[in-house]
Design an enzyme around this catalytic site. Structure first.
Site, PDB file in Angstrom:
ATOM      1  N   SER A  15       0.819  -1.214   0.000  1.00  0.00           N
ATOM      2  CA  SER A  15       0.000   0.000   0.000  1.00  0.00           C
ATOM      3  C   SER A  15       0.851   1.261   0.000  1.00  0.00           C
ATOM      4  O   SER A  15       0.465   2.267  -0.603  1.00  0.00           O
ATOM      5  CB  SER A  15      -0.931  -0.005   1.215  1.00  0.00           C
ATOM      6  OG  SER A  15      -0.185  -0.009   2.424  1.00  0.00           O
ATOM      7  N   ASP A  21       5.543  -2.029   3.988  1.00  0.00           N
ATOM      8  CA  ASP A  21       6.123  -3.277   3.482  1.00  0.00           C
ATOM      9  C   ASP A  21       7.435  -2.936   2.789  1.00  0.00           C
ATOM     10  O   ASP A  21       7.460  -2.176   1.815  1.00  0.00           O
ATOM     11  CB  ASP A  21       5.169  -3.954   2.503  1.00  0.00           C
ATOM     12  CG  ASP A  21       3.881  -4.391   3.172  1.00  0.00           C
ATOM     13  OD1 ASP A  21       3.960  -5.009   4.248  1.00  0.00           O
ATOM     14  OD2 ASP A  21       2.798  -4.105   2.633  1.00  0.00           O
ATOM     15  N   TYR A  27     -12.015  -7.910   4.116  1.00  0.00           N
ATOM     16  CA  TYR A  27     -10.622  -7.546   3.872  1.00  0.00           C
ATOM     17  C   TYR A  27      -9.750  -8.377   4.810  1.00  0.00           C
ATOM     18  O   TYR A  27      -9.486  -8.008   5.947  1.00  0.00           O
ATOM     19  CB  TYR A  27     -10.397  -6.054   4.124  1.00  0.00           C
ATOM     20  CG  TYR A  27      -9.035  -5.551   3.711  1.00  0.00           C
ATOM     21  CD1 TYR A  27      -8.844  -4.968   2.464  1.00  0.00           C
ATOM     22  CD2 TYR A  27      -7.943  -5.646   4.563  1.00  0.00           C
ATOM     23  CE1 TYR A  27      -7.593  -4.506   2.075  1.00  0.00           C
ATOM     24  CE2 TYR A  27      -6.694  -5.189   4.185  1.00  0.00           C
ATOM     25  CZ  TYR A  27      -6.527  -4.618   2.943  1.00  0.00           C
ATOM     26  OH  TYR A  27      -5.279  -4.168   2.568  1.00  0.00           O
ATOM     27  N   LYS A  78     -10.702  -0.371  -0.593  1.00  0.00           N
ATOM     28  CA  LYS A  78     -10.101  -0.989   0.592  1.00  0.00           C
ATOM     29  C   LYS A  78     -10.877  -0.603   1.850  1.00  0.00           C
ATOM     30  O   LYS A  78     -11.115  -1.439   2.728  1.00  0.00           O
ATOM     31  CB  LYS A  78      -8.635  -0.567   0.724  1.00  0.00           C
ATOM     32  CG  LYS A  78      -7.714  -1.194  -0.310  1.00  0.00           C
ATOM     33  CD  LYS A  78      -6.272  -0.753  -0.113  1.00  0.00           C
ATOM     34  CE  LYS A  78      -5.716  -1.201   1.206  1.00  0.00           C
ATOM     35  NZ  LYS A  78      -4.289  -0.850   1.366  1.00  0.00           N
ATOM     36  N   ASP A  90       7.435  -4.112   8.064  1.00  0.00           N
ATOM     37  CA  ASP A  90       7.562  -5.526   7.704  1.00  0.00           C
ATOM     38  C   ASP A  90       8.718  -5.629   6.725  1.00  0.00           C
ATOM     39  O   ASP A  90       8.620  -5.162   5.585  1.00  0.00           O
ATOM     40  CB  ASP A  90       6.277  -6.044   7.057  1.00  0.00           C
ATOM     41  CG  ASP A  90       5.162  -6.228   8.063  1.00  0.00           C
ATOM     42  OD1 ASP A  90       5.423  -6.096   9.274  1.00  0.00           O
ATOM     43  OD2 ASP A  90       4.020  -6.493   7.648  1.00  0.00           O
ATOM     44  N   ASP A 105       1.355   0.067   8.274  1.00  0.00           N
ATOM     45  CA  ASP A 105       2.741  -0.390   8.238  1.00  0.00           C
ATOM     46  C   ASP A 105       3.329  -0.175   6.845  1.00  0.00           C
ATOM     47  O   ASP A 105       2.611   0.109   5.885  1.00  0.00           O
ATOM     48  CB  ASP A 105       2.846  -1.859   8.646  1.00  0.00           C
ATOM     49  CG  ASP A 105       2.031  -2.764   7.732  1.00  0.00           C
ATOM     50  OD1 ASP A 105       1.417  -2.250   6.764  1.00  0.00           O
ATOM     51  OD2 ASP A 105       1.999  -3.981   7.978  1.00  0.00           O
TER      52      ASP A 105
END
Length: 715
Positions: free
Chosen positions: A103, A116, A239, A230, A169, A114
């Site tokens: 995202s 990625d 979701y 989303k 992450d 968070d």
């Protein structure tokens, strides 16, 4: 002039796309009207008011965290190069690089989300020792880093932590290069040469994200639409990739395909067309942004002609980067039904939005999960400390999808299991704990039979056994499985801890979707106890039902309650006879009983008949063509289909006989005999058959106490 003024006011620019993107021509290349700009501005205003955009300070902090993390991995790779005895020149040239995906890379992240990230290192920096040990040690010694948690045994190994309050992450990919160039291009296929499978999967996240951005005609419109969808999916409880719904990359791919089909549309139109298209999409025909690249490295790609497992996928959404994979293999029959019902509901709301008879907030109303079912499974977990709880919760959550699949399999598709995608916490309790819930109901199209019972105690026992096989189990990690009726749900599951007041049964309001021949017309809608719809109300609408039946040629062999109702298919259209999804149970069957397998046409000629149309009737015709692939039969598939039907027939007779006694009442309800107990330990309850280890019997009814239909045994 008006359109130009609206575009200038909203800061939007529309450049008509002349060359199409995707595997088909666009459905419509029409540009937006003045009303579309007005609706888009209202939509964007609603998204802002919902708090979906981060402020400038948080955006700056994210950039600083990423810059600091990039510095850390560069110092880390030089340190391990020096420790391995490399020359000063190689140590000086040693490099690692941070990439983002998900995202954040797509530009649709919200406050507190968070990031990625992917760390790409050279061939001499191993994952097991250097990344999860050396880099982990460096991060653990930093004051800015908190909640550091490596997950080494995941399908894609990851290191989770917070850096200055920003959740990270971090994945790792080791390339077959001694030196990682600063201008590394990971979009090239050669980057995957001579690397391990875990590195391929880690790289795929970045490669897919970048490819999505290349394949949409207007990135800004794509981002606004995806942010909207989303948020809608989270509000409606669909979701969650881990529980069998769709995750971030799945929604991004679905939205990107709509952007390709309507390249000149603005976000308000794209949202409406999203639900119109996927309400009619003929699953399991795949959604693809581009043709599948076979590649030259021999890596496995999604191909139902060669891979039997690919033929069983219910909702294929194919990633656009080599190696192309199905990103939605977690979807089950139950979760697909739930999503199709939600698509249908949203499509109806969007139709009213287009006529200015509703506002955007109606579309985003939260799904009342804890009011939607009569019966629930509650899976409660406990642990002694934060670290154990984090590990235990992650493990149990990863196994919930298997419970859904096992219930579907062991009841031959006649029992629908709806997992709630979020854990629920009782703030009044001490200690580390949470609970997961699943709604249970008879599947649509399954006739109610008096005295019929579903015995899934062995199914849940099998689930409990598999969960307790956790290799990292510690004392204190406990699992409780119990049945909870709607009226007995704990108050902490409701907003504000207050149980909502249910309407009286004296009157009923029949919605538009209750009479439409779509997936929303199911057991979850009609009839349901405490729903406010009585037998008399059903008789009152019999005239409308009969008219719908004649109009759509509804079959008479599917009975729900006292009325005959249609058994809708996955694509929102009516099937006849044994073509209903409830009767077939085979994910290989489409509405015309064609099978996804065999033949060169499957991947070469799929969805080749898109049209450039503008009228509503022509658009519906184009949708039908776009969502239908050219498929061929295969003998093995036919045999498998017959096997499913035979198992279903046997299941009908098996389910009428229970292995244990029950206390039945005249109204068909079965009493609760014993409460459930807690299960802890790797093999708790797996040895012996003492009274303390005997399976607790919990029985629940799928009908109201005033009608004698079936009952369900659940452990």
């Amino acid at each position: 002039m008006v359109t130009a003024a609206l575009m200038a006011a909203s800061g939007q620019t529309i450049e008509k796309v002349s060359q199409h993107l995707g595997v088909t021509e666009p459905i419509s290349i029409a540009g937006p009207a003045d009303a579309d700009f007005v609706k888009t501005r209202k939509l964007e205003k609603f998204l802002v008011s919902a708090g979906l955009y981060e402020n400038q300070d948080e955006a700056v902090l994210r950039e600083e965290v990423l810059g600091r993390l990039d510095q850390i991995v560069k110092l880390w790779v030089k340190q391990i190069s020096r420790n391995k005895g490399f020359s000063d020149q190689l140590v000086l040239e040693a490099n690692a690089k941070i990439f983002t995906f998900g995202s954040y890379r797509l530009g649709v992240h919200g406050p507190g989300a968070d990031i990625d990230t992917l760390c790409i290192g050279p061939r001499h920096a191993s994952r097991e020792e250097d990344f999860f040990v050396e880099l982990h040690t460096i991060l653990a010694d930093m004051q800015e880093v908190t909640e550091l948690h490596p997950v080494t045994d995941a399908h894609v190994p990851v290191m989770k932590f917070k850096f200055n309050g920003i959740s990270i992450d971090l994945l790792y990919a080791r390339l077959a290069l001694w030196v990682i160039p600063e201008d590394l291009d990971i979009s090239q296929e050669s980057i995957l040469r001579n690397i391990d499978e875990q590195s391929v999967r880690s790289l795929n996240g970045c490669r897919v994200t970048d490819q999505i951005l290349r394949l949409v005609p207007n990135i800004q419109h794509f981002r606004t639409t995806l942010r909207c969808l989303k948020y809608w999916a989270k509000r409606r409880g669909v979701y969650s990739n881990v529980t069998g719904f769709l995750g971030g990359v799945n929604w991004a791919l679905l939205v990107a395909r709509i952007c390709q089909l309507y390249p000149n549309a603005v976000p308000s139109t794209l949202v409406s067309r999203f639900f119109r298209v996927y309400t009619q999409w003929r699953w399991p025909n795949p959604v693809m942004l581009c043709a599948i690249d076979e590649g030259t490295l021999g890596l496995p790609v999604w191909d139902p002609r060669k891979n039997p497992r690919d033929r069983m996928h219910l909702m294929p959404i194919i990633t656009p980067a080599y190696p192309c994979m199905n990103s939605s293999y977690n979807v089950s029959l139950s979760t697909l039904r739930v999503m199709m019902e939600e698509f249908q509901r949203a499509n109806e709301i969007c139709e009213t939005l287009e006529t200015n008879k509703a506002e955007w907030n109606v579309l985003f109303e939260a799904y009342p999960f804890f009011e939607a079912y009569k019966n629930y499974l509650q899976i409660e977990i406990n642990a002694l400390d934060d670290d154990d709880f984090r590990k235990w919760k992650g493990w149990v959550e990863s196994r919930l999808r298997q419970l859904t699949l096992k219930i579907e399999k062991h009841t031959y598709g006649m029992l629908q299991c709806h997992p709630y995608p979020c854990e629920v916490v009782d703030d009044s309790r001490k200690g580390r704990h949470c609970a997961f819930f699943m709604g249970l109901q008879r599947s649509q199209g399954v006739p109610q039979q008096e005295g019929q019972q579903f015995d899934i105690r062995a199914t849940v026992d099998e689930f409990r056994h598999s969960v307790n096989m956790y290799m990292l189990w510690k004392p204190g990690m406990e699992l409780h499985v119990s049945h909870v009726r709607r009226k007995s749900l704990p108050t902490y599951v409701f907003a504000g801890g207050v149980r909502p007041v249910r309407p009286l049964r004296s009157s009923a309001v029949i919605s538009k979707s209750a009479l439409r021949p779509t997936l929303s017309h199911s057991v979850s809608q009609l009839p349901k106890s405490d729903s406010g719809i009585t037998d008399e109300d059903l008789e009152d609408i019999s005239g409308g039902a009969e008219r719908l039946k004649r109009k759509f040629q509804t079959p008479d062999d599917v009975v729900l309650g006292k009325r005959h109702h249609s058994s809708p298919s996955m694509n929102g259209r009516l099937n006849s006879g044994d073509e209903s999804i409830a009767a077939s149970h085979s994910p290989l069957v489409t509405s015309n009983k064609q099978l996804v397998m065999g033949g060169e046409e499957v991947l070469e000629n799929i969805m080749k008949q898109g049209l450039e149309v503008y009228s509503a009737e022509e658009e519906l015709e184009a949708l039908n063509e776009v969502s239908t692939s050219v498929l061929r039969r295969d003998d093995s598939a036919e045999q498998l289909h017959s096997k499913f039907e035979q198992e279903s027939d046997r299941g009908q007779s098996r389910l009428s006989v229970l292995t244990s006694g029950s206390c039945s009442f005249p109204n068909g309800v079965v009493d609760e005999l014993e409460p459930t107990t807690a299960f802890g330990g790797p093999l708790a309850g797996a040895v012996g058959n003492t009274d303390s280890q005997r399976k607790p019997v919990i029985r629940l009814s799928l009908a109201s106490t005033s009608s004698a239909v079936g009952a369900l045994d659940v452990f």
